[in-house]
Design a protein around this motif. Structure first.
Motif, PDB file in Angstrom:
ATOM      1  N   PRO A 138       0.807  -1.226   0.000  1.00  0.00           N
ATOM      2  CA  PRO A 138       0.000   0.000   0.000  1.00  0.00           C
ATOM      3  C   PRO A 138       0.838   1.273   0.000  1.00  0.00           C
ATOM      4  N   ASN A 142       0.798   4.069  -2.927  1.00  0.00           N
ATOM      5  CA  ASN A 142       0.524   5.459  -2.558  1.00  0.00           C
ATOM      6  C   ASN A 142       1.594   6.393  -3.129  1.00  0.00           C
ATOM      7  N   ILE A 147      -2.705   6.203  -4.667  1.00  0.00           N
ATOM      8  CA  ILE A 147      -3.842   5.536  -4.023  1.00  0.00           C
ATOM      9  C   ILE A 147      -3.689   5.662  -2.508  1.00  0.00           C
ATOM     10  N   PRO A 148      -4.718   6.130  -1.788  1.00  0.00           N
ATOM     11  CA  PRO A 148      -4.619   6.258  -0.338  1.00  0.00           C
ATOM     12  C   PRO A 148      -4.249   4.925   0.326  1.00  0.00           C
ATOM     13  N   SER A 150      -4.980   3.651   3.250  1.00  0.00           N
ATOM     14  CA  SER A 150      -6.074   2.943   3.924  1.00  0.00           C
ATOM     15  C   SER A 150      -6.927   2.157   2.933  1.00  0.00           C
ATOM     16  N   ILE A 151      -7.188   2.743   1.744  1.00  0.00           N
ATOM     17  CA  ILE A 151      -8.032   2.082   0.745  1.00  0.00           C
ATOM     18  C   ILE A 151      -7.352   0.825   0.203  1.00  0.00           C
ATOM     19  N   SER A 152      -6.088   0.951  -0.180  1.00  0.00           N
ATOM     20  CA  SER A 152      -5.386  -0.213  -0.733  1.00  0.00           C
ATOM     21  C   SER A 152      -5.155  -1.283   0.330  1.00  0.00           C
ATOM     22  N   TYR A 154      -7.173  -1.973   2.916  1.00  0.00           N
ATOM     23  CA  TYR A 154      -8.443  -2.688   3.062  1.00  0.00           C
ATOM     24  C   TYR A 154      -8.686  -3.604   1.858  1.00  0.00           C
ATOM     25  N   ALA A 155      -8.325  -3.141   0.662  1.00  0.00           N
ATOM     26  CA  ALA A 155      -8.510  -3.953  -0.544  1.00  0.00           C
ATOM     27  C   ALA A 155      -7.665  -5.220  -0.486  1.00  0.00           C
ATOM     28  N   THR A 184      -8.435  -3.129  13.423  1.00  0.00           N
ATOM     29  CA  THR A 184      -8.408  -1.782  12.845  1.00  0.00           C
ATOM     30  C   THR A 184      -8.844  -0.746  13.883  1.00  0.00           C
TER      31      THR A 184
END
Length: 286
Positions: A138, A142, A147-148, A150-152, A154-155, A184
């Motif tokens: 991640p 980033n 790409i943030p 946190s988003i990657s 979680y993905a 989390t």
């Protein structure tokens, strides 16, 4: 070696030790699925009978190399300890206590395991380090394409959870979601632990007395904000100060003793930086 570096080293080692204990006591014995490098290792263990410790060691080293090339030497240095210590201590626990089942209740195991994992990751991050492994992709994404994190993150965790669906039942997937959600939440709590303060804004015609009382009796700094009251159009400043949670009752009494009609806005702040909080106060003689 200064004290801060020593404390950070101890924190990194302790955090990785707690993480390894969570895996050996709650995650693996109860067949829970999780994200991160441990989740991939569990999937590989089931599919190819590869030792979890062996896979984690190999995977962490690969991610360390990726981090070194894409994120730089400074990142690599802070991640180096976790990269090699976590698989080592996990192997020690595997051979000494084995995968001991502390509870047969998978929900309790997910909650307790999540609390331990969240606390361990938070502790390592507070020591200005990284747990390595799946923390690295991640960060690379980033840096390269924006790409943030946190988003990657979680993905990736979602994909890793899905990869374990093939050898576990649907109920275990739900417990895995509980586990990820718990660690989390715990991670967020640990990162702000001990840093939360209370911000108070006071509107009063006795602002001078209140300002002096806060400085002299509470030994706290203040900021005077220019303001105009909405109804009466009175022009006098709002007194803003930040105090600890324990000091709030004393501040409240102090203000009401000066002006029992004072208007106060009290709000929680997650973190405060500056003199009197993150470094020592300096007293200036008038």
């Amino acid at each position: 070696m200064n004290r801060k570096i020593i404390n950070n080293i101890i924190g990194i080692l302790l955090g990785n030790t707690i993480y390894a204990l969570a895996v050996t006591l709650f995650i693996v014995p109860n067949g829970l699925i999780t994200g991160g490098s441990t989740g991939i290792a569990i999937a590989m263990n089931y599919a190819f009978d590869i030792s979890i410790t062996t896979f984690v060691s190999f995977f962490n080293i690969c991610m360390f190399i990726v981090g070194f090339f894409f994120l730089g030497k400074k990142f690599a240095i802070t991640t180096l300890m976790s990269t090699f210590y976590y698989p080592f201590i996990l192997g020690v626990f595997e051979k000494s206590i084995g995968y001991t089942q502390m509870t047969t209740d998978p929900l309790l195991a997910a909650l307790l395991g999540g609390v331990m994992i969240g606390a361990s990751i938070g502790l390592v991050i507070k020591c200005n380090a990284s747990t390595g492994g799946m923390d690295i992709p991640p960060l690379v994404l980033n840096k390269k394409i924006g790409i943030p994190v946190s988003i990657s993150m979680y993905a990736f965790d979602f994909i890793i959870l899905l990869s374990q669906v093939f050898f576990t039942d649907r109920e275990m997937v739900l417990y895995g979601i509980v586990l990820v959600f718990t660690y989390t939440m715990m991670l967020d709590k640990v990162l702000v632990f001990g840093k939360a303060q209370t911000e108070v804004m006071i509107v009063s015609k006795e602002y001078e007395k209140i300002n002096n009382a806060i400085i002299q009796e509470l030994d706290r700094g203040t900021t005077m904000l220019k303001s105009i009251t909405g109804y009466m159009k009175n022009e006098y400043p709002v007194v803003m100060t930040v105090v600890s949670n324990r000091e709030l009752p004393k501040l409240n009494d102090l203000i009401l003793n000066i002006d029992d009609h004072a208007f106060m806005i009290v709000s929680k702040v997650n973190e405060v930086h500056g003199r009197g909080f993150t470094f020592k106060k300096e007293y200036i003689e008038s």
